[in-house]
Design an enzyme around this catalytic site. Structure first.
Site, short mmCIF file in Angstrom:
data_model
loop_
_atom_site.label_atom_id
_atom_site.label_comp_id
_atom_site.label_asym_id
_atom_site.label_seq_id
_atom_site.Cartn_x
_atom_site.Cartn_y
_atom_site.Cartn_z
N HIS A 1 -6.26 -6.94 -1.28
CA HIS A 1 -6.46 -5.49 -1.39
C HIS A 1 -5.70 -4.94 -2.59
O HIS A 1 -4.66 -5.48 -2.98
CB HIS A 1 -5.99 -4.81 -0.10
CG HIS A 1 -6.68 -5.34 1.13
ND1 HIS A 1 -6.10 -6.28 1.95
CD2 HIS A 1 -7.91 -5.08 1.63
CE1 HIS A 1 -6.95 -6.57 2.93
NE2 HIS A 1 -8.05 -5.86 2.77
N TYR B 1 -4.10 -12.91 7.26
CA TYR B 1 -4.26 -12.63 8.69
C TYR B 1 -4.91 -13.76 9.47
O TYR B 1 -5.18 -13.60 10.66
CB TYR B 1 -5.05 -11.32 8.85
CG TYR B 1 -4.37 -10.21 8.06
CD1 TYR B 1 -3.23 -9.58 8.56
CD2 TYR B 1 -4.81 -9.87 6.78
CE1 TYR B 1 -2.57 -8.62 7.82
CE2 TYR B 1 -4.15 -8.91 6.03
CZ TYR B 1 -3.04 -8.29 6.55
OH TYR B 1 -2.37 -7.34 5.82
N HIS C 1 0.82 -1.23 0.00
CA HIS C 1 0.00 0.00 0.00
C HIS C 1 0.84 1.27 0.00
O HIS C 1 0.30 2.37 -0.15
CB HIS C 1 -0.95 0.01 1.20
CG HIS C 1 -2.02 -1.03 1.12
ND1 HIS C 1 -2.88 -1.13 0.05
CD2 HIS C 1 -2.34 -2.06 1.96
CE1 HIS C 1 -3.70 -2.15 0.24
NE2 HIS C 1 -3.39 -2.74 1.38
N ASP D 1 -2.66 -10.11 -3.43
CA ASP D 1 -3.23 -9.77 -2.13
C ASP D 1 -4.69 -9.35 -2.35
O ASP D 1 -5.05 -8.83 -3.41
CB ASP D 1 -2.43 -8.60 -1.52
CG ASP D 1 -2.87 -8.23 -0.11
OD1 ASP D 1 -2.18 -8.63 0.84
OD2 ASP D 1 -3.89 -7.52 0.03
N ASP E 1 -4.71 -13.04 1.88
CA ASP E 1 -5.92 -12.60 2.59
C ASP E 1 -7.19 -12.69 1.75
O ASP E 1 -8.28 -12.39 2.24
CB ASP E 1 -5.74 -11.19 3.18
CG ASP E 1 -5.07 -10.21 2.24
OD1 ASP E 1 -4.83 -10.56 1.07
OD2 ASP E 1 -4.79 -9.08 2.68
C1 SP5 Z 1 -1.13 -5.58 3.58
C2 SP5 Z 1 -2.59 -5.56 3.75
O1 SP5 Z 1 -3.26 -6.57 3.51
N1 SP5 Z 1 -3.13 -4.44 4.21
C3 SP5 Z 1 -4.52 -4.31 4.31
C4 SP5 Z 1 -4.92 -3.85 5.63
C5 SP5 Z 1 -6.36 -3.59 5.62
N2 SP5 Z 1 -6.79 -3.13 6.87
C6 SP5 Z 1 -8.09 -2.56 6.78
C7 SP5 Z 1 -8.68 -2.41 8.11
C8 SP5 Z 1 -10.08 -1.98 7.98
C9 SP5 Z 1 -10.76 -1.98 9.28
N3 SP5 Z 1 -10.94 -3.29 9.81
C10 SP5 Z 1 -11.65 -3.17 11.03
C11 SP5 Z 1 -12.07 -4.48 11.53
C12 SP5 Z 1 -12.99 -4.28 12.68
N4 SP5 Z 1 -13.49 -5.54 13.13
ZN ZN Z 2 -4.29 -7.27 1.93
#
Ligand code: SP5
Ligand code: ZN
Length: 353
Positions: free
Chosen positions: A210, A332, A172, A208, A293
């Site tokens: 995202h 994760y 990112h 990934d 993920d």
């Molecule tokens: C490297 C990678 O995969 N980064 C992506 C990280 C995405 N994080 C987003 C978090 C969004 C909020 N999640 C809140 C969960 C509440 N239960």
């Molecule tokens: Zn990701």
């Protein structure tokens, strides 16, 4: 299933980064980009017979080619500046989290000056509150770059593929801003290094869950590096939200945005499209930004890819038969992460034949 032949590059220093939770909608939440992720992956690969190679310290050239020197200086000095300013002692705050941002609507298009306050300075470089900096963050992020560049070294020396078992992730991070649990763009740095080492056309394939916004942005005007990303459509409400799929001003870029709940069939069709794009780009080498993920049980994405799906994605990418550097990104689900990465890497080796 045979033994995994590709070297697995590792640095204990990658374990030093502990985000200590994240801030989401102003609330502290546990966060899931944990040191144990890398440990679990390594365990699974070693159990499959992989050889672990210690990362070597690498020079800054490729880092400087990809990132703004001000971002690098900020990340390097952030913790000591924070400590010197007394935030841990005075406010009980042992992590650096921004509270004000250099929003385009605030500062305009001109480059803002570095604010005097370390708390404010953070908001010149961070684009979210989910990516805290602690005492181990810089050494770990820099070690992740060492892992990616050591994997490049191995591939440049003739290994068909090498895998950087690194964290924190990187995809990112743009030229001058960090976020999304990422600090330095390991995959982009690897691609820049392969390019500088003499491969004329390099492709980054990001699977990934995202959007790989960082590499897209970094190489936007670079015709020598193709960026391709298969991801949950940010326009459907998923991180990184703002980046619109299919931004067509990039010279060599492919986005495959997918609807939430897309499973193996739709996701693999996207990976195949990315592989075809790499082939028609006539790439000399490939960097795979391997996030796992997109897996069905992963807490951070609504995609529903199976372990077999990751193996098949690996086969399709390996089938390109390009010198390949694989860099770890997200993933994760601690119980599954090792098996998913192993499946993808085995697939790559099977595809290479
Ligand atoms: C490297 C990678 O995969 N980064 C992506 C990280 C995405 N994080 C987003 C978090 C969004 C909020 N999640 C809140 C969960 C509440 N239960
Ligand atoms: Zn990701």
């Amino acid at each position: 299933m045979g033994r995994l032949s590709m070297p697995v590059v590792w640095s204990d220093t990658c374990l030093l980064h502990e985000a200590g939770g994240e801030v989401w909608i102003g609330r502290p939440i546990p966060g899931d980009e944990l040191p144990e992720r890398a440990v679990r992956i390594r365990e699974a690969l070693v159990a499959a017979g992989a050889t672990v190679v210690e990362a070597h310290e690498q020079p800054d050239d490729a880092l400087l080619a990809v990132h703004d020197e001000r971002l690098l200086a900020f990340l390097r000095d952030a913790w000591s500046d924070w400590q010197a300013a007394g935030y841990p002692a005075a406010h009980g705050q042992g992590r650096i989290v921004p509270y004000i941002f250099a929003h385009l609507g605030l500062v305009g298009a001109l480059e803002p000056m570095l604010p005097a306050s370390p708390a404010a300075r953070t908001g010149l470089f961070a684009f979210d509150t989910m990516t805290p900096i602690g005492p181990g963050t810089w050494p770990a992020a820099r070690a992740a770059v060492d892992c990616a560049l050591t994997a490049c070294e191995l591939v440049l020396a003739g290994a068909p593929a090498a895998y950087a078992c690194a964290r924190p992730p990187g995809h990112h991070v743009t030229r001058s801003a960090y976020g999304g649990s990422c600090y330095l763009n390991n995959a982009a740095i690897a691609a820049a290094h392969l390019r500088a080492a003499g491969w004329m056309r390099v492709a980054i394939v990001d699977i990934d869950a995202h959007h790989g916004n960082g590499a897209e942005s970094i190489f936007r005007s670079c015709g020598d590096v193709l960026t391709a990303s298969v991801h949950v459509d940010p326009a459907t409400g998923w991180f990184p939200h703002f980046l619109v799929a299919g931004s067509d001003d990039a010279v060599a870029n492919l986005n495959v945005p997918l609807a939430p709940h897309t499973g193996d069939e739709g996701w693999l069709a996207g990976v195949l499209r990315a592989a075809e794009e790499v082939a028609s780009f006539d790439a000399d080498a490939m960097v795979v930004a391997l996030g796992v993920d997109a897996a069905a049980a992963d807490p951070e994405s609504p995609l529903a890819v199976s372990r077999d799906g990751f193996a098949e994605a690996g086969r399709r990418l390996g089938g390109l038969r390009l010198p390949t550097v694989v860099v770890q990104e997200g993933g994760y689900d601690l119980a599954a992460i090792g098996g998913l990465v192993l499946a993808a890497l085995e697939g790559i080796e099977e595809g290479m034949g």
